[in-house]
Design a protein around this motif. Structure first.
Motif, PDB file in Angstrom:
ATOM      1  N   PHE A 124      71.542  39.555 -48.367  1.00 32.31           N
ATOM      2  CA  PHE A 124      72.226  38.951 -49.490  1.00 32.31           C
ATOM      3  C   PHE A 124      72.246  39.583 -50.845  1.00 32.31           C
ATOM      4  CE2 PHE A 124      70.703  36.327 -53.440  1.00 32.31           C
ATOM      5  CZ  PHE A 124      71.902  35.455 -53.230  1.00 32.31           C
ATOM      6  N   TYR A 125      71.138  40.413 -51.055  1.00 28.39           N
ATOM      7  CA  TYR A 125      70.925  41.243 -52.221  1.00 28.39           C
ATOM      8  C   TYR A 125      72.130  42.258 -52.248  1.00 28.39           C
ATOM      9  CZ  TYR A 125      67.004  39.594 -54.871  1.00 28.39           C
ATOM     10  OH  TYR A 125      66.125  38.867 -55.645  1.00 28.39           O
ATOM     11  N   ALA A 131      78.989  42.603 -55.501  1.00 33.94           N
ATOM     12  CA  ALA A 131      80.104  41.354 -56.025  1.00 33.94           C
ATOM     13  C   ALA A 131      79.942  41.568 -57.767  1.00 33.94           C
ATOM     14  CB  ALA A 131      79.445  40.074 -55.859  1.00 33.94           C
ATOM     15  N   GLY A 132      78.581  41.693 -58.181  1.00 33.71           N
ATOM     16  CA  GLY A 132      78.412  41.765 -59.434  1.00 33.71           C
ATOM     17  C   GLY A 132      78.038  42.981 -60.234  1.00 33.71           C
ATOM     18  N   GLN A 150      78.075  32.613 -52.228  1.00 31.92           N
ATOM     19  CA  GLN A 150      76.933  33.133 -52.709  1.00 31.92           C
ATOM     20  C   GLN A 150      75.810  32.093 -52.720  1.00 31.92           C
ATOM     21  OE1 GLN A 150      76.462  34.865 -56.500  1.00 31.92           O
ATOM     22  NE2 GLN A 150      75.148  36.555 -56.163  1.00 31.92           N
ATOM     23  N   VAL A 151      76.310  30.986 -53.396  1.00 32.19           N
ATOM     24  CA  VAL A 151      75.468  29.753 -53.542  1.00 32.19           C
ATOM     25  C   VAL A 151      74.927  29.523 -52.224  1.00 32.19           C
ATOM     26  CG1 VAL A 151      75.483  27.308 -54.239  1.00 32.19           C
ATOM     27  CG2 VAL A 151      76.537  29.184 -55.846  1.00 32.19           C
ATOM     28  N   SER A 188      80.165  32.456 -58.907  1.00 36.59           N
ATOM     29  CA  SER A 188      79.228  31.825 -59.193  1.00 36.59           C
ATOM     30  C   SER A 188      78.578  31.825 -60.739  1.00 36.59           C
ATOM     31  CB  SER A 188      77.990  32.438 -58.410  1.00 36.59           C
ATOM     32  OG  SER A 188      78.140  32.149 -57.084  1.00 36.59           O
ATOM     33  N   THR A 189      78.193  30.548 -61.068  1.00 33.67           N
ATOM     34  CA  THR A 189      77.486  30.996 -62.441  1.00 33.67           C
ATOM     35  C   THR A 189      76.006  30.797 -62.362  1.00 33.67           C
ATOM     36  OG1 THR A 189      77.339  28.519 -62.665  1.00 33.67           O
ATOM     37  CG2 THR A 189      79.435  29.423 -63.450  1.00 33.67           C
ATOM     38  N   ARG A 190      75.350  31.281 -63.262  1.00 33.44           N
ATOM     39  CA  ARG A 190      73.818  31.219 -63.304  1.00 33.44           C
ATOM     40  C   ARG A 190      73.307  29.761 -62.806  1.00 33.44           C
ATOM     41  NH1 ARG A 190      71.610  35.400 -61.460  1.00 33.44           N
ATOM     42  NH2 ARG A 190      72.619  36.710 -63.116  1.00 33.44           N
ATOM     43  N   ILE A 191      73.961  28.946 -63.631  1.00 33.34           N
ATOM     44  CA  ILE A 191      73.491  27.251 -63.342  1.00 33.34           C
ATOM     45  C   ILE A 191      73.776  27.196 -61.882  1.00 33.34           C
ATOM     46  CG2 ILE A 191      74.444  25.046 -63.585  1.00 33.34           C
ATOM     47  CD1 ILE A 191      75.231  26.007 -66.374  1.00 33.34           C
TER      48      ILE A 191
END
Length: 304
Positions: A124-125, A131-132, A150-151, A188-191
């Protein structure tokens, strides 16, 4: 004919044509091939046949861990994007096929084995980093290529955190840290990432611990926001998680007060927290409150 082209072609046929086509192909298939490939079992019990095939194709736990470790090490050494003597161009191009199988097998073993859960976190990491933060594969959207968000993957990882944690505080802290600090992918957002914490199905004491942790993190992020750009974004996301927590606990009066006093002022677009709050209300069945908030939105000219 390639499988992809075959699928597209078959989609054009109706059920009767597909049935006749299958019978005709079966009729012209040699009996030894039918027996060797277990065609009768496949046709009569397709679901069980697929389960059997998947089980036969799956690597053992130790093999899966070895493959996962090799995959992660190779990616961080940039072997999937730079010309080298170790990795063929074909393997570089098809990295996602190997990754998908590894993730599938790790998920199969993770419910029972700690080492599988640890490697799932590593995968996952790795994907999140690519990705980011730092390109490690030929695409900047590895989650899209794998057809897993990712979520979704983080939600599964938090479940594994719960399996490993001796007390709730441990998995809550790990989940909050991961959701706050892991690099985000394009979808994805942090939210979104913080929304993976299982609030609705948690015990009251668990939610109490989470709320306490949230308040401390909010204070810390608000203080950091004076000097760090990402701190304000994290603060906003944490406040949205607190809002969701208040709705889950049924504290709608406090939630609405905080919405206007603490949440909206820290967003450049006030429609965003308002929209999130209305979605929370709606998802929890608060129909009358949802309608009332929508009326308030019109009065205050908040578009969402």
């Amino acid at each position: 004919m390639r499988i992809g082209k075959l699928r597209v072609l078959l989609e054009q046929y109706g059920e009767a044509t597909l049935r006749d086509l299958l019978v005709e192909m079966y009729r012209h298939t040699p009996k030894d091939v039918i027996d060797d490939q277990d065609f009768d079992f496949m046709i009569s019990q397709y679901t069980r046949y697929k389960e059997k095939k998947n089980s036969e194709e799956r690597h053992s736990l130790s093999q899966t861990i070895t493959l996962a470790e090799r995959f992660v090490d190779s990616a961080y050494e940039h072997l999937y994007i730079r010309p080298n003597q170790v990795m063929s161009e074909r393997d570089q191009k098809n990295w996602y096929i190997h990754a998908k199988k590894i993730i599938r097998d790790l998920a199969h073993y993770a419910e029972e084995y700690t080492e599988a859960r640890t490697m799932y976190e590593e995968m996952f990491y790795l994907l999140s980093t690519s990705a980011g933060e730092e390109p490690l594969f030929s695409t900047s959207d590895p989650f899209r290529l794998l057809k897993i968000s990712q979520v979704t993957m983080l939600k599964q990882l938090i479940h594994y955190y719960q399996l490993d944690a001796p007390i709730d505080t441990v998995w809550i802290d790990r989940a909050l840290y991961t959701a706050l600090h892991v690099p985000k992918d394009v979808d994805s957002t942090r939210i979104d990432l913080l929304s993976t914490l299982p609030i609705e199905h948690s015990h009251a004491n668990t939610r109490k611990i989470l709320h306490s942790r949230l308040l401390k993190l909010c204070d810390r992020m608000l203080e950091k926001s004076q000097t760090e750009d990402t701190a304000l974004e994290n603060y906003q996301a944490l406040k949205m998680l607190e809002l969701r927590l208040l709705v889950a606990e049924g504290n709608l009066k406090e939630a609405e007060q905080k919405l206007f006093a603490e949440y909206i002022p820290f967003f450049s677009h006030r429609s965003e927290p308002f929209r999130v709050y209305v979605d929370f209300l709606e998802s929890h069945g608060h129909t009358s409150e949802t309608k009332r908030l929508k009326r308030i939105a019109k009065e205050k000219r908040i578009r969402f």
